[in-house]
Design a protein around this motif. Structure first.
Motif, mmCIF file in Angstrom:
data_model
loop_
_atom_site.group_PDB
_atom_site.id
_atom_site.type_symbol
_atom_site.label_atom_id
_atom_site.label_comp_id
_atom_site.label_asym_id
_atom_site.label_seq_id
_atom_site.Cartn_x
_atom_site.Cartn_y
_atom_site.Cartn_z
ATOM 1 N N LEU A 84 0.694 -1.209 0.057
ATOM 2 C CA LEU A 84 0.228 -0.145 0.122
ATOM 3 C C LEU A 84 0.920 1.342 0.091
ATOM 4 C CD1 LEU A 84 -2.473 -1.190 2.603
ATOM 5 C CD2 LEU A 84 -3.005 -0.906 0.431
ATOM 6 N N PRO A 85 0.512 2.441 0.043
ATOM 7 C CA PRO A 85 1.141 3.706 -0.107
ATOM 8 C C PRO A 85 1.554 3.795 1.230
ATOM 9 C CG PRO A 85 -1.096 4.011 -1.374
ATOM 10 C CD PRO A 85 -1.255 2.836 -0.665
ATOM 11 N N GLU A 86 2.776 4.581 1.204
ATOM 12 C CA GLU A 86 3.493 4.853 2.578
ATOM 13 C C GLU A 86 2.609 5.570 3.627
ATOM 14 O OE1 GLU A 86 7.403 7.200 4.201
ATOM 15 O OE2 GLU A 86 7.354 6.380 2.112
ATOM 16 N N GLY A 87 2.357 5.199 4.728
ATOM 17 C CA GLY A 87 1.513 5.574 5.642
ATOM 18 C C GLY A 87 2.292 6.875 6.582
ATOM 19 N N ASP A 88 1.158 7.481 7.417
ATOM 20 C CA ASP A 88 1.741 8.634 8.198
ATOM 21 C C ASP A 88 1.839 8.151 9.570
ATOM 22 O OD1 ASP A 88 1.033 10.966 10.010
ATOM 23 O OD2 ASP A 88 2.228 11.898 8.401
ATOM 24 N N LEU A 89 3.003 8.112 10.252
ATOM 25 C CA LEU A 89 3.016 7.424 11.846
ATOM 26 C C LEU A 89 2.020 8.162 12.754
ATOM 27 C CD1 LEU A 89 7.005 7.195 11.127
ATOM 28 C CD2 LEU A 89 5.664 5.426 12.384
ATOM 29 N N GLU A 90 2.355 9.571 12.439
ATOM 30 C CA GLU A 90 1.324 10.560 13.389
ATOM 31 C C GLU A 90 0.034 9.859 13.522
ATOM 32 O OE1 GLU A 90 2.545 14.613 13.625
ATOM 33 O OE2 GLU A 90 4.554 13.944 13.655
ATOM 34 N N ARG A 91 -0.511 10.184 12.144
ATOM 35 C CA ARG A 91 -1.855 9.766 12.039
ATOM 36 C C ARG A 91 -2.081 8.397 12.552
ATOM 37 N NH1 ARG A 91 -1.658 12.685 6.595
ATOM 38 N NH2 ARG A 91 -1.548 10.662 5.929
ATOM 39 N N GLY A 92 -1.230 7.413 12.300
ATOM 40 C CA GLY A 92 -1.397 6.065 12.705
ATOM 41 C C GLY A 92 -1.545 5.714 14.303
ATOM 42 N N GLU A 93 -0.931 6.571 14.738
ATOM 43 C CA GLU A 93 -0.786 6.724 16.328
ATOM 44 C C GLU A 93 -2.037 7.175 16.926
ATOM 45 O OE1 GLU A 93 1.702 8.315 20.205
ATOM 46 O OE2 GLU A 93 1.666 9.599 18.257
ATOM 47 N N GLN A 94 -2.712 8.120 16.127
ATOM 48 C CA GLN A 94 -3.985 8.554 16.342
ATOM 49 C C GLN A 94 -5.033 7.449 16.067
ATOM 50 O OE1 GLN A 94 -4.480 12.165 13.730
ATOM 51 N NE2 GLN A 94 -2.990 13.409 15.240
ATOM 52 N N VAL A 95 -4.745 6.660 15.010
ATOM 53 C CA VAL A 95 -5.798 5.607 14.662
ATOM 54 C C VAL A 95 -5.807 4.632 15.891
ATOM 55 C CG1 VAL A 95 -6.256 3.762 13.077
ATOM 56 C CG2 VAL A 95 -5.861 6.275 12.330
ATOM 57 N N PHE A 96 -4.491 4.125 16.227
ATOM 58 C CA PHE A 96 -4.395 3.261 17.229
ATOM 59 C C PHE A 96 -4.949 3.631 18.637
ATOM 60 C CE2 PHE A 96 -1.584 1.528 20.545
ATOM 61 C CZ PHE A 96 -1.549 0.129 20.165
ATOM 62 N N VAL A 97 -4.936 4.866 18.897
ATOM 63 C CA VAL A 97 -5.749 5.247 20.023
ATOM 64 C C VAL A 97 -7.293 5.395 19.899
ATOM 65 C CG1 VAL A 97 -5.958 7.226 21.450
ATOM 66 C CG2 VAL A 97 -3.671 6.669 20.982
ATOM 67 N N GLN A 98 -7.722 5.954 18.771
ATOM 68 C CA GLN A 98 -9.107 6.171 18.433
ATOM 69 C C GLN A 98 -9.727 4.796 18.312
ATOM 70 O OE1 GLN A 98 -9.744 7.613 14.539
ATOM 71 N NE2 GLN A 98 -11.879 6.913 14.332
ATOM 72 N N TYR A 99 -9.180 3.798 17.883
ATOM 73 C CA TYR A 99 -9.926 2.441 17.871
ATOM 74 C C TYR A 99 -9.518 1.759 19.263
ATOM 75 C CZ TYR A 99 -11.467 3.433 13.194
ATOM 76 O OH TYR A 99 -12.201 3.895 12.192
ATOM 77 N N ASP A 100 -9.072 2.339 20.146
ATOM 78 C CA ASP A 100 -9.052 1.456 21.569
ATOM 79 C C ASP A 100 -8.234 0.308 21.448
ATOM 80 O OD1 ASP A 100 -8.970 1.865 24.148
ATOM 81 O OD2 ASP A 100 -11.034 0.833 24.270
ATOM 82 N N ASP A 106 -2.063 4.105 7.579
ATOM 83 C CA ASP A 106 -1.426 4.911 8.561
ATOM 84 C C ASP A 106 -1.108 4.065 9.880
ATOM 85 O OD1 ASP A 106 -1.526 6.930 6.934
ATOM 86 O OD2 ASP A 106 -3.249 8.013 7.936
ATOM 87 N N LEU A 107 -2.167 3.251 10.503
ATOM 88 C CA LEU A 107 -2.180 2.247 11.582
ATOM 89 C C LEU A 107 -0.713 1.362 11.279
ATOM 90 C CD1 LEU A 107 -3.100 1.277 14.256
ATOM 91 C CD2 LEU A 107 -4.597 -0.251 12.841
ATOM 92 N N VAL A 108 -0.873 0.768 10.029
ATOM 93 C CA VAL A 108 0.174 -0.140 9.744
ATOM 94 C C VAL A 108 1.626 0.437 9.673
ATOM 95 C CG1 VAL A 108 1.108 -1.912 7.910
ATOM 96 C CG2 VAL A 108 -1.360 -1.979 8.625
ATOM 97 N N ALA A 109 1.504 1.641 9.181
ATOM 98 C CA ALA A 109 2.883 2.510 9.153
ATOM 99 C C ALA A 109 3.274 2.545 10.745
ATOM 100 C CB ALA A 109 2.653 3.648 8.520
ATOM 101 N N PHE A 110 2.423 2.920 11.635
ATOM 102 C CA PHE A 110 2.520 3.207 12.768
ATOM 103 C C PHE A 110 3.151 2.017 13.621
ATOM 104 C CE2 PHE A 110 0.918 3.003 17.303
ATOM 105 C CZ PHE A 110 1.800 4.080 17.746
ATOM 106 N N LEU A 111 2.359 0.599 13.545
ATOM 107 C CA LEU A 111 2.725 -0.393 14.138
ATOM 108 C C LEU A 111 4.092 -1.075 13.477
ATOM 109 C CD1 LEU A 111 -0.810 -2.285 14.229
ATOM 110 C CD2 LEU A 111 0.498 -1.260 16.278
ATOM 111 N N GLU A 112 4.494 -0.746 12.259
ATOM 112 C CA GLU A 112 5.470 -1.283 11.464
ATOM 113 C C GLU A 112 6.696 -0.622 12.118
ATOM 114 O OE1 GLU A 112 7.190 -1.790 7.112
ATOM 115 O OE2 GLU A 112 5.773 -0.065 7.544
ATOM 116 N N SER A 113 6.749 0.506 12.983
ATOM 117 C CA SER A 113 7.660 1.117 13.498
ATOM 118 C C SER A 113 8.212 0.423 14.526
ATOM 119 C CB SER A 113 7.391 2.549 13.691
ATOM 120 O OG SER A 113 6.457 2.770 14.666
ATOM 121 N N TYR A 114 7.296 -0.288 15.197
ATOM 122 C CA TYR A 114 7.657 -1.102 16.582
ATOM 123 C C TYR A 114 8.157 -2.368 16.431
ATOM 124 C CZ TYR A 114 5.657 2.562 19.308
ATOM 125 O OH TYR A 114 5.586 3.878 19.960
#
Length: 149
Positions: A28-44, A125-133
């Motif tokens: 998929l296209p490259e995601g945004d880490l900051e928005r991915g963090e927001q998604v991670f928190v938003q979906y609890d 964005d969520l996958v980009a955020f998680l990928e960084s971990y």
């Protein structure tokens, strides 16, 4: 005989990376880490998962033993596996947990299905955020032209 075995081995290796089941060429296209963090928190996500540096954010847990995300000791080894774990969590269940902690009576993952509520952009964005971990095997990222701002 040796050449036959060598040919069969080479044929087998090339056949694995082709066909409708092959992950080759998928990204998929490259995601945004900051928005991915927001998604991670938003979906609890922390109500069922644990991620280094985010444990203090949890207010209420749905699982007694949260599923650990990130790190190097995990079955998730590629971008495609990480993506699949979000959109099809029953594909490969977390190891090291008792079945009743991670599956229902039908053997399906207890993880909620977010496919009808999460947008593709949020997923990227969520996958980009998680990928960084995770320490994932590298992959060739597809480059897409942006059509929308």
């Amino acid at each position: 005989m040796r050449y036959s075995l060598l040919f069969a081995f080479v044929f087998f290796l090339t056949a694995c990376s082709q066909g409708p089941e092959s992950p080759r060429g998928f990204s998929l296209p490259e995601g945004d880490l900051e928005r991915g963090e927001q998604v991670f928190v938003q979906y609890d996500c922390l109500s069922c998962h644990r991620l280094q540096g985010y444990d203090a954010v949890v207010t209420e847990r749905e699982l007694d033993t949260p599923i650990i995300l990130g790190g190097t000791v995990t079955k998730v080894k590629t971008y495609a596996e990480l993506l699949t774990s979000v959109i099809n969590p029953s594909h490969r269940l977390a190891s090291g947990y008792q079945d009743e902690q991670i599956t229902d009576d039908a053997g399906q993952s207890l993880m909620r299905n977010y496919n009808d509520v999460m947008t593709v952009s949020e997923l990227i964005d969520l996958v980009a955020f998680l990928e960084s971990y995770y320490e994932l095997n590298p992959y060739a990222q597809s480059h897409y032209h942006m059509y929308y701002p």
